[in-house]
Design a protein around this motif. Structure first.
Motif, PDB file in Angstrom:
ATOM      1  N   GLU A   1      -3.136   4.586 -11.260  1.00 47.46           N
ATOM      2  CA  GLU A   1      -3.583   3.216 -10.957  1.00 47.46           C
ATOM      3  C   GLU A   1      -3.030   2.242 -11.998  1.00 47.46           C
ATOM      4  OE1 GLU A   1      -7.858   3.386 -10.866  1.00 47.46           O
ATOM      5  OE2 GLU A   1      -7.937   3.878  -8.724  1.00 47.46           O
TER       6      GLU A   1
ATOM      7  N   CYS B   1       0.839  -1.202   0.000  1.00 45.76           N
ATOM      8  CA  CYS B   1       0.000   0.000   0.000  1.00 45.76           C
ATOM      9  C   CYS B   1       0.873   1.251   0.000  1.00 45.76           C
ATOM     10  CB  CYS B   1      -0.899  -0.004   1.240  1.00 45.76           C
ATOM     11  SG  CYS B   1      -1.902   1.490   1.411  1.00 45.76           S
ATOM     12  N   LEU B   2       0.541   2.169  -0.876  1.00 43.07           N
ATOM     13  CA  LEU B   2       1.251   3.447  -0.934  1.00 43.07           C
ATOM     14  C   LEU B   2       0.388   4.522  -0.295  1.00 43.07           C
ATOM     15  CD1 LEU B   2       2.526   3.938  -4.605  1.00 43.07           C
ATOM     16  CD2 LEU B   2       3.927   3.571  -2.558  1.00 43.07           C
ATOM     17  N   CYS B   3       1.013   5.450   0.428  1.00 45.28           N
ATOM     18  CA  CYS B   3       0.287   6.613   0.935  1.00 45.28           C
ATOM     19  C   CYS B   3       1.006   7.845   0.412  1.00 45.28           C
ATOM     20  CB  CYS B   3       0.290   6.636   2.453  1.00 45.28           C
ATOM     21  SG  CYS B   3      -0.402   5.149   3.184  1.00 45.28           S
ATOM     22  N   SER B   4       0.295   8.691  -0.316  1.00 44.34           N
ATOM     23  CA  SER B   4       0.975   9.813  -0.966  1.00 44.34           C
ATOM     24  C   SER B   4      -0.040  10.861  -1.394  1.00 44.34           C
ATOM     25  CB  SER B   4       1.721   9.308  -2.201  1.00 44.34           C
ATOM     26  OG  SER B   4       0.802   8.859  -3.171  1.00 44.34           O
TER      27      SER B   4
ATOM     28  N   SER C   1      -7.658   2.559  -5.575  1.00 40.12           N
ATOM     29  CA  SER C   1      -7.015   3.650  -4.850  1.00 40.12           C
ATOM     30  C   SER C   1      -8.105   4.316  -4.019  1.00 40.12           C
ATOM     31  CB  SER C   1      -6.345   4.631  -5.808  1.00 40.12           C
ATOM     32  OG  SER C   1      -7.290   5.243  -6.630  1.00 40.12           O
TER      33      SER C   1
ATOM     34  N   LEU D   1       1.921  -4.151  -5.118  1.00 34.32           N
ATOM     35  CA  LEU D   1       0.980  -3.138  -4.652  1.00 34.32           C
ATOM     36  C   LEU D   1      -0.461  -3.568  -4.877  1.00 34.32           C
ATOM     37  CD1 LEU D   1       2.397   0.262  -5.920  1.00 34.32           C
ATOM     38  CD2 LEU D   1       2.028  -0.435  -3.543  1.00 34.32           C
TER      39      LEU D   1
ATOM     40  N   ALA E   1       1.820  10.025  -6.344  1.00 36.54           N
ATOM     41  CA  ALA E   1       1.424   8.727  -6.894  1.00 36.54           C
ATOM     42  C   ALA E   1       1.684   8.702  -8.402  1.00 36.54           C
ATOM     43  CB  ALA E   1      -0.052   8.445  -6.606  1.00 36.54           C
TER      44      ALA E   1
ATOM     45  N   CYS F   1      -3.532   2.238  -3.101  1.00 35.08           N
ATOM     46  CA  CYS F   1      -2.859   3.510  -2.888  1.00 35.08           C
ATOM     47  C   CYS F   1      -3.852   4.413  -2.159  1.00 35.08           C
ATOM     48  CB  CYS F   1      -2.465   4.126  -4.232  1.00 35.08           C
ATOM     49  SG  CYS F   1      -1.838   5.809  -4.088  1.00 35.08           S
TER      50      CYS F   1
END
Ligand code: ADP
Ligand code: ZN
Length: 428
Positions: free
Chosen positions: A221, A176-179, A229, A202, A184, A205
């Motif tokens: 995405e 998981c990305l957090c941005s 996302s 992944l 992103a 997001c």
């Protein structure tokens, strides 16, 4: 579905929590904060006057000017020995806002953030790469705090550092990305550039902090190879990120109505808009101690979404944040929001999501130049024709005539944080 962090409250229970929280907040602010007390007294109100949730609208509004007046510790409502931390806003529009937190505030925030991870479908086995600013900002601190409370694994990189981002994405198998949406996009472009997509694990997001367009989102995405996302809301004044999150049904943002009350007001008349209409988000916190918000005008624009969400979560919803009233451009007497321009660009398949508005003043006249990137893979030969078509649609939509210039893909500035879409050189 049984949740660990998101409570299943019916309307009655929620209203009970809100009334109790509102009464506590008014009492607390009145007792602890001279600025609030003055406001209440000027309005002829005593804390005991709040008898029902309807009484909320009798309370005076609070605004960014109140924060400025109380700088550096605005709205402080507890003795300083109870303050354990401060954070400040990124200062996108004007002077930084500095906000204080008690330990209970930090604990409330971590629950709100943990709910976001839960709503995004994460488990304690997820690996969460936090690509937002650490330090004074709330972003890194909030994502980190919530991730640990939730029990997933935090990978605290911060923004930038593309080499390390790519390394952890592949070596640690970040899930998981957090941005920000901009970051992103940048991460996606980097993954594309180095052909790393097949090495990624992944699945989600979580992105926020700035408006995004469907095109921008679809693009990152696709480049990151993720199915879902999730748009996250939040602001420094209201703890930080994690005030609400979009669910997997993608039908708006569920917000934590047991932590704050959301009103949507007409920014001109300051009365509630009709249900479902766009207006300014005005928030009242229910248990925030150090710097409670009472009818705080966020200047962010959105609308409430009525009805139940198909995901089954009962927490109420608002639409994505469409923009902030501060973003409004006045061009030759016409009010324009960048979001209106983004909405027009959505309609053209050969344009990317990235654009920049340049305002200049020549010989006493304002000029608006809109630079838009061509979509990767689209032919440059048709630029003039395309620019003409975009200009015509914009003219109709905005009642103003910008000059449109199509530029090569990846040539407009990229940022690790919030993209600045408007460059105004008129009054320099
Ligand atoms: P600022 O940008 O005013 O310095 P913050 O760093 O606290 O303050 O950022 C909060 C602001 O960012 C919000 O008031 C809102 O304008 C914007 N924002 C936050 N989340 C989103 C989101 N998901 N979509 C659009 N805008 C957002
Ligand atoms: Zn939902």
């Amino acid at each position: 579905m049984q949740h660990r962090f998101i409570p299943d409250l019916d309307a009655e229970e929620l209203a009970r929590i809100q009334l109790k929280g509102l009464q506590w907040t008014v009492q607390h602010a009145f007792a602890g904060c001279p600025a609030y007390r003055e406001k209440f007294e000027a309005a002829g109100l005593a804390p005991g006057d709040v008898q029902s949730l309807d009484d909320l609208t009798r309370l005076p509004l609070t605004s960014v000017e109140d924060l400025r007046a109380g700088y550096p510790l605005p709205l402080l409502s507890v003795p300083e020995e109870q303050v354990v931390r401060i954070h400040a806003s990124s200062g996108t529009t004007g002077k930084r806002k500095v906000l204080a937190y008690t330990q209970a505030d930090i604990d409330a925030w971590k629950v709100m953030m943990a709910r976001c991870y839960e709503l995004a479908g994460l488990t304690t086995l997820d690996r969460v790469q936090v690509c937002v600013g650490y330090g004074l900002w709330t972003a890194g601190a909030g994502f980190q705090l919530g991730c640990e409370h939730f029990g997933a694994m935090a990978l605290p990189i911060g923004p930038g550092n593309m080499e390390i981002q790519m390394q952890l994405l592949t070596d640690l198998g970040t899930t998981c990305l957090c941005s920000t949406a901009s970051m992103a996009l940048l991460l996606g472009e980097e993954v594309e550039k180095y052909g790393l997509r097949d090495r990624l694990r992944l699945k989600a997001c979580i992105f926020g902090a700035e408006p995004h367009s469907p095109k921008m989102r679809a693009r990152f995405e696709q480049m990151l190879g993720i199915k879902h996302s999730f748009d996250i809301s939040g602001m420094t004044e209201l703890y930080g990120p994690g005030a609400g999150l979009e669910c997997a049904a993608h039908e708006g943002i569920h917000y934590w109505a047991d932590y704050y009350i959301l009103e949507i007001l007409d920014p001109e008349t300051l009365t509630p808009v009709a249900p479902g209409e766009v207006g300014e988000m005005v928030v009242t916190t229910l248990c925030k101690q150090a710097a409670p918000l009472i009818r705080y005008r966020t200047r962010d624009l959105t609308r409430l979404l009525p009805g139940e969400c198909s995901c089954g979560v009962g927490m109420p919803r608002h639409d994505k944040i469409l923009g902030r009233s501060d973003d409004m451009i006045i061009f030759r007497g016409v009010n324009i929001y960048p979001g209106q321009i983004a909405a027009v660009l959505e309609k053209f398949a050969d344009l990317s999501s990235e654009y920049q508005i340049q305002l200049t003043r020549k010989e006493g006249k304002d000029h608006l130049l809109l630079k838009v990137e061509r979509r990767e893979g689209a032919q440059a030969g048709g630029d003039a024709d395309l620019a003409g078509k975009v200009g015509a649609v914009l003219h109709k939509a905005l009642m103003a005539r910008p000059v449109v210039e199509i530029v090569d893909p990846l040539t407009l500035p990229r940022t690790f944080g919030k993209t600045k879409r408007t460059v105004d050189e008129r009054y320099e």
